[in-house]
Scaffold this motif. Structure first.
Motif, short mmCIF file in Angstrom:
data_model
loop_
_atom_site.label_atom_id
_atom_site.label_comp_id
_atom_site.label_asym_id
_atom_site.label_seq_id
_atom_site.Cartn_x
_atom_site.Cartn_y
_atom_site.Cartn_z
N GLU A 24 41.29 49.71 61.50
CA GLU A 24 40.35 49.94 60.42
C GLU A 24 40.32 48.75 59.47
N SER A 25 39.20 48.59 58.80
CA SER A 25 39.06 47.58 57.76
C SER A 25 37.95 48.02 56.81
N GLY A 26 37.86 47.31 55.68
CA GLY A 26 36.76 47.57 54.76
C GLY A 26 37.13 48.32 53.50
N GLY A 27 38.36 48.79 53.42
CA GLY A 27 38.77 49.49 52.21
C GLY A 27 38.92 48.53 51.04
N GLY A 28 39.15 49.10 49.87
CA GLY A 28 39.34 48.27 48.69
C GLY A 28 39.22 49.06 47.42
N LEU A 29 39.16 48.33 46.32
CA LEU A 29 39.00 48.92 44.98
C LEU A 29 37.54 48.83 44.58
N VAL A 30 36.96 49.94 44.17
CA VAL A 30 35.56 49.97 43.79
C VAL A 30 35.39 50.89 42.59
N GLN A 31 34.42 50.61 41.78
CA GLN A 31 34.14 51.45 40.61
C GLN A 31 33.38 52.71 41.02
N PRO A 32 33.50 53.76 40.24
CA PRO A 32 32.69 54.96 40.52
C PRO A 32 31.21 54.61 40.62
N GLY A 33 30.57 55.21 41.62
CA GLY A 33 29.17 54.91 41.88
C GLY A 33 28.96 53.78 42.86
N GLY A 34 30.01 53.08 43.20
CA GLY A 34 29.90 51.95 44.11
C GLY A 34 29.88 52.36 45.57
N SER A 35 29.88 51.35 46.43
CA SER A 35 29.78 51.57 47.87
C SER A 35 30.79 50.72 48.62
N LEU A 36 31.15 51.21 49.79
CA LEU A 36 31.99 50.48 50.72
C LEU A 36 31.54 50.82 52.13
N ARG A 37 31.83 49.94 53.06
CA ARG A 37 31.64 50.28 54.47
C ARG A 37 32.95 50.07 55.21
N LEU A 38 33.44 51.13 55.81
CA LEU A 38 34.65 51.07 56.61
C LEU A 38 34.29 50.82 58.06
N SER A 39 35.13 50.04 58.73
CA SER A 39 34.94 49.75 60.15
C SER A 39 36.19 50.15 60.92
N CYS A 40 35.98 50.58 62.14
CA CYS A 40 37.09 50.91 63.04
C CYS A 40 36.76 50.29 64.39
N THR A 41 37.47 49.25 64.74
CA THR A 41 37.23 48.57 66.01
C THR A 41 38.28 49.00 67.01
N ALA A 42 37.81 49.41 68.18
CA ALA A 42 38.71 49.95 69.19
C ALA A 42 38.93 48.96 70.33
N SER A 43 40.11 49.01 70.88
CA SER A 43 40.42 48.30 72.12
C SER A 43 41.21 49.26 73.01
N GLY A 44 40.97 49.13 74.29
CA GLY A 44 41.67 50.00 75.23
C GLY A 44 40.98 51.32 75.51
N ILE A 45 39.97 51.67 74.70
CA ILE A 45 39.17 52.86 74.95
C ILE A 45 37.72 52.54 74.61
N ASN A 46 36.82 53.33 75.18
CA ASN A 46 35.40 53.21 74.89
C ASN A 46 35.04 54.30 73.89
N LEU A 47 34.75 53.89 72.65
CA LEU A 47 34.51 54.86 71.59
C LEU A 47 33.36 55.80 71.91
N THR A 48 32.40 55.34 72.69
CA THR A 48 31.21 56.17 72.93
C THR A 48 31.51 57.38 73.81
N THR A 49 32.68 57.41 74.44
CA THR A 49 33.00 58.53 75.32
C THR A 49 33.84 59.60 74.63
N TYR A 50 34.12 59.41 73.35
CA TYR A 50 34.98 60.34 72.61
C TYR A 50 34.25 60.96 71.43
N THR A 51 34.67 62.15 71.07
CA THR A 51 34.39 62.65 69.74
C THR A 51 35.40 61.98 68.82
N ILE A 52 34.89 61.29 67.83
CA ILE A 52 35.76 60.47 66.99
C ILE A 52 35.22 60.45 65.58
#
Length: 120
Positions: A6-34
């Motif tokens: 995972e990446s993308g976390g941080g400190l943000v003020q109320p009302g702000g935005s963030l985008r979290l990412s989760c990059t996978a290796s060893g599995i195909n994310l599209t074949t799972y409920t995740i």
């Protein structure tokens, strides 16, 4: 070896935005409920959002409906969580996981977590 990073976390003020990412290796994310679970200080794990392999009817916790959005990029084998209109109560460690509904730690794969802190 399966890894969810995972990446993308941080400190943000109320009302702000963030985008979290989760990059996978060893599995195909599209074949799972995740999805994304979180754990706030002193509280248990809770599902925030999860999506099936068909991406039909993504689940969102009531507390984040209309503010968070889950998506997946098959080419990059990456899962995203867009966090908008953040509130202080969204402060938590966010995990990418394909665990069961009970969020058993010994079920499925887990990332290491990324910290989101919402504070003025």
């Amino acid at each position: 070896e399966v890894q969810l990073v995972e990446s993308g976390g941080g400190l943000v003020q109320p009302g702000g935005s963030l985008r979290l990412s989760c990059t996978a290796s060893g599995i195909n994310l599209t074949t799972y409920t995740i999805g994304w679970a979180r754990q706030a200080p002193g509280k248990g794990l809770e599902w925030v959002s999860r999506v099936s392999s068909t991406h039909a009817d993504p689940y969102y916790a009531d507390s984040v409906k209309g503010r968070f959005s889950i998506s997946r990029d098959a080419a990059k084998n990456t899962l995203y969580l867009q966090l908008n209109s953040l509130k202080t109560e969204d402060t938590a460690t966010y995990y990418c996981t394909n665990s069961n509904w009970a969020l058993s730690r010994d079920s499925g794969y887990w990332g290491q977590g990324t910290q989101v802190t919402v504070s003025s």
